[in-house]
Design a protein around this motif. Structure first.
Motif, PDB file in Angstrom:
ATOM      1  N   MET A   1    -119.252   2.322  55.129  1.00 64.99           N
ATOM      2  CA  MET A   1    -117.932   1.630  54.682  1.00 64.99           C
ATOM      3  C   MET A   1    -118.346   0.094  54.681  1.00 64.99           C
ATOM      4  N   SER A   2    -117.768  -0.470  53.644  1.00 66.70           N
ATOM      5  CA  SER A   2    -117.849  -1.916  53.437  1.00 66.70           C
ATOM      6  C   SER A   2    -116.644  -2.600  53.646  1.00 66.70           C
ATOM      7  N   LEU A   3    -116.496  -4.093  53.651  1.00 72.72           N
ATOM      8  CA  LEU A   3    -115.420  -4.703  53.956  1.00 72.72           C
ATOM      9  C   LEU A   3    -114.354  -4.656  52.976  1.00 72.72           C
ATOM     10  N   ILE A   4    -114.932  -4.445  51.612  1.00 72.50           N
ATOM     11  CA  ILE A   4    -113.961  -4.372  50.421  1.00 72.50           C
ATOM     12  C   ILE A   4    -113.290  -3.124  50.264  1.00 72.50           C
ATOM     13  N   ASP A   5    -113.689  -2.048  51.084  1.00 66.30           N
ATOM     14  CA  ASP A   5    -113.065  -0.591  51.150  1.00 66.30           C
ATOM     15  C   ASP A   5    -111.832  -0.776  51.949  1.00 66.30           C
ATOM     16  N   HIS A   6    -111.757  -1.699  52.782  1.00 66.32           N
ATOM     17  CA  HIS A   6    -110.324  -2.069  53.401  1.00 66.32           C
ATOM     18  C   HIS A   6    -109.277  -2.347  52.476  1.00 66.32           C
ATOM     19  N   ILE A   7    -109.819  -3.328  51.584  1.00 65.03           N
ATOM     20  CA  ILE A   7    -108.859  -3.922  50.574  1.00 65.03           C
ATOM     21  C   ILE A   7    -108.540  -2.773  49.621  1.00 65.03           C
ATOM     22  N   HIS A   8    -109.631  -2.165  49.265  1.00 67.05           N
ATOM     23  CA  HIS A   8    -109.144  -0.980  48.280  1.00 67.05           C
ATOM     24  C   HIS A   8    -108.213   0.066  48.880  1.00 67.05           C
ATOM     25  N   ARG A   9    -108.271   0.409  50.117  1.00 64.24           N
ATOM     26  CA  ARG A   9    -107.651   1.297  50.925  1.00 64.24           C
ATOM     27  C   ARG A   9    -106.224   0.620  50.863  1.00 64.24           C
ATOM     28  N   CYS A  10    -105.940  -0.744  50.783  1.00 61.30           N
ATOM     29  CA  CYS A  10    -104.565  -0.907  51.046  1.00 61.30           C
ATOM     30  C   CYS A  10    -103.902  -1.381  49.830  1.00 61.30           C
ATOM     31  N   GLN A  11    -104.736  -1.405  48.687  1.00 63.83           N
ATOM     32  CA  GLN A  11    -104.118  -1.298  47.111  1.00 63.83           C
ATOM     33  C   GLN A  11    -104.348  -0.079  46.607  1.00 63.83           C
ATOM     34  N   SER A  12    -104.055   0.869  47.562  1.00 61.01           N
ATOM     35  CA  SER A  12    -104.283   2.291  46.791  1.00 61.01           C
ATOM     36  C   SER A  12    -103.316   2.979  46.190  1.00 61.01           C
ATOM     37  N   ALA A  13    -101.862   2.573  46.360  1.00 57.73           N
ATOM     38  CA  ALA A  13    -100.810   3.172  45.955  1.00 57.73           C
ATOM     39  C   ALA A  13    -100.665   3.824  44.396  1.00 57.73           C
ATOM     40  N   ASP A  14    -100.720   5.095  44.392  1.00 53.69           N
ATOM     41  CA  ASP A  14    -100.557   5.697  42.674  1.00 53.69           C
ATOM     42  C   ASP A  14     -98.900   5.845  42.511  1.00 53.69           C
ATOM     43  N   MET A  15     -98.580   4.854  41.857  1.00 52.99           N
ATOM     44  CA  MET A  15     -97.214   4.517  41.518  1.00 52.99           C
ATOM     45  C   MET A  15     -96.652   5.365  40.614  1.00 52.99           C
ATOM     46  N   ARG A  16     -97.514   6.409  39.808  1.00 49.83           N
ATOM     47  CA  ARG A  16     -96.913   7.517  39.162  1.00 49.83           C
ATOM     48  C   ARG A  16     -96.115   8.685  40.065  1.00 49.83           C
ATOM     49  N   LYS A  17     -96.441   8.460  41.223  1.00 46.85           N
ATOM     50  CA  LYS A  17     -95.867   9.599  42.066  1.00 46.85           C
ATOM     51  C   LYS A  17     -94.398   9.125  42.713  1.00 46.85           C
ATOM     52  N   PHE A  18     -93.994   7.822  42.382  1.00 41.76           N
ATOM     53  CA  PHE A  18     -92.581   7.180  42.661  1.00 41.76           C
ATOM     54  C   PHE A  18     -91.768   7.264  41.502  1.00 41.76           C
ATOM     55  N   LEU A  19     -90.504   6.916  41.751  1.00 42.28           N
ATOM     56  CA  LEU A  19     -89.722   6.491  40.726  1.00 42.28           C
ATOM     57  C   LEU A  19     -89.237   5.318  41.430  1.00 42.28           C
ATOM     58  N   PRO A  20     -88.672   3.995  40.701  1.00 39.85           N
ATOM     59  CA  PRO A  20     -87.987   2.845  41.195  1.00 39.85           C
ATOM     60  C   PRO A  20     -86.550   3.081  41.756  1.00 39.85           C
TER      61      PRO A  20
ATOM     62  N   ARG B   1     -91.046  11.194  44.240  1.00 42.17           N
ATOM     63  CA  ARG B   1     -90.462  11.963  43.102  1.00 42.17           C
ATOM     64  C   ARG B   1     -90.064  12.992  43.835  1.00 42.17           C
ATOM     65  N   ASP B   2     -90.732  13.957  44.898  1.00 42.78           N
ATOM     66  CA  ASP B   2     -89.892  15.162  45.607  1.00 42.78           C
ATOM     67  C   ASP B   2     -88.778  14.807  46.168  1.00 42.78           C
ATOM     68  N   ILE B   3     -88.671  13.567  46.897  1.00 46.14           N
ATOM     69  CA  ILE B   3     -87.715  12.977  47.753  1.00 46.14           C
ATOM     70  C   ILE B   3     -86.514  12.459  46.840  1.00 46.14           C
ATOM     71  N   ALA B   4     -87.031  12.165  45.566  1.00 50.52           N
ATOM     72  CA  ALA B   4     -85.596  11.657  44.490  1.00 50.52           C
ATOM     73  C   ALA B   4     -85.082  13.162  44.320  1.00 50.52           C
ATOM     74  N   THR B   5     -85.655  14.126  44.154  1.00 50.56           N
ATOM     75  CA  THR B   5     -84.833  15.656  43.866  1.00 50.56           C
ATOM     76  C   THR B   5     -84.021  15.675  45.051  1.00 50.56           C
ATOM     77  N   ARG B   6     -84.270  15.433  46.501  1.00 49.46           N
ATOM     78  CA  ARG B   6     -83.495  15.596  47.315  1.00 49.46           C
ATOM     79  C   ARG B   6     -82.230  14.661  47.220  1.00 49.46           C
ATOM     80  N   LEU B   7     -82.423  13.448  46.939  1.00 50.86           N
ATOM     81  CA  LEU B   7     -81.590  12.416  46.922  1.00 50.86           C
ATOM     82  C   LEU B   7     -80.413  12.910  45.777  1.00 50.86           C
ATOM     83  N   ALA B   8     -80.937  13.571  44.833  1.00 53.32           N
ATOM     84  CA  ALA B   8     -79.663  14.108  43.937  1.00 53.32           C
ATOM     85  C   ALA B   8     -78.785  14.807  44.347  1.00 53.32           C
ATOM     86  N   ASN B   9     -78.872  15.400  45.702  1.00 51.02           N
ATOM     87  CA  ASN B   9     -77.888  16.052  46.388  1.00 51.02           C
ATOM     88  C   ASN B   9     -76.844  15.173  47.001  1.00 51.02           C
TER      89      ASN B   9
END
Length: 284
Positions: free
Chosen positions: A1-20, A33-41
């Motif tokens: 592991m290198s120091l830069i891996d820590h930064i990559h780890r903390c900038q890793s969110a795949d925002m395609r999985k989320f809705l605003p 997105r799966d939680i959004a389906t529950r929130l529709a209740n």
């Protein structure tokens, strides 16, 4: 592991999985997105479609929003969707310093992807011209990153609390630093990251402080969050960071920042440019 891996780890969110998550048209968070389906209740509280989760417009005040979303969060907690209810309120903000749009139970903040704010303080000692860093070891019962290495002082900023007030409180609780000494801490900037952790979105800004401590100061934890402290040479700190994930994920960012700002890491390091620029990468 290198120091830069820590930064990559903390900038890793795949925002395609989320809705605003929108409140009066402004982004207050990000919902899986799966939680959004529950929130529709909860159609009297939230409207959900393929593009966004929206708080209903009739919930127009701080109290009405807080009560309605609080009931939803409690339902989901009791259904086992998330854990760790703390009975602690965090503000929902679209910009730090603005009036909060509502309050939210702290443990629900990652589920709603709300922008959280915290303070992280590097406590260091100057010895014969060299710096040493106080490093804590998190207690094994912590819900996030148990047993990992941590700062001398760190904590989230809860509703109604200012940055300096939060820092003073955490200094006392986490390291028994008296108020007069804590007041000597100096602001050293802020770091932003957005990552997926334990299945949820961590969408945080950390206000960074440095505090030079007397050589004879020994920290003592009072709130049970830290099991032990050790004063480390910066070479050892860098070696631990380079070897793996012994440091808590966001603490690694702040420590790398410290190593750069205090000249321990120099432009001769092969990843220096990527490290320095990556720490201040910002995504809206």
């Amino acid at each position: 592991m290198s120091l830069i891996d820590h930064i990559h780890r903390c900038q890793s969110a795949d925002m395609r999985k989320f809705l605003p998550w929108l409140i009066v048209g402004e982004t207050a968070g990000w919902v899986r997105r799966d939680i959004a389906t529950r929130l529709a209740n909860y159609p009297t509280v939230l409207s959900v479609d393929d593009s966004a989760v929206r708080l209903r417009d009739h919930l127009a005040s701080f109290e009405h929003r807080s009560a309605a979303i609080g009931d939803v969060a409690r339902d989901l907690y009791e259904a086992g969707v998330f854990t760790g209810w703390r009975n602690e309120w965090f503000p929902v903000l679209t910009r730090f310093g603005a009036a909060p749009m509502m309050r939210l139970e702290r443990s629900a903040v990652p589920m709603f992807g709300v922008h959280g704010y915290g303070v992280h303080m590097n406590g260091f000692v100057r010895e014969r011209g060299r710096l040493k860093l106080w490093v804590g070891k998190r207690a094994d019962n912590r819900p996030i990153e148990p047993g990992k290495l941590d700062h001398l002082v760190a904590g989230g900023i809860s509703l109604g609390m200012g940055v300096q007030e939060c820092l003073a409180k955490e200094c006392e609780e986490e390291a028994s630093i008296p108020a007069a000494l804590a007041a000597c801490a100096r602001p050293a900037g802020a770091l932003r990251y957005r990552m997926e952790h334990q299945g949820w979105l961590r969408n945080d800004t950390l206000f960074v402080y440095d505090l030079e401590l007397p050589a004879d100061f020994t920290p003592v934890n009072k709130d049970g969050e830290i099991a032990s402290f050790r004063l480390m040479e910066l070479d050892e700190v860098e070696s631990i960071l380079s070897a793996g994930e012994d440091f808590k994920f966001n603490v690694a960012l702040v420590v790398i920042d410290f190593l750069i700002r205090h000249g321990h890491l120099t432009p001769e390091h092969p990843d220096y440019s990527d490290l320095a620029l990556g720490l201040w990468r910002h995504e809206s």
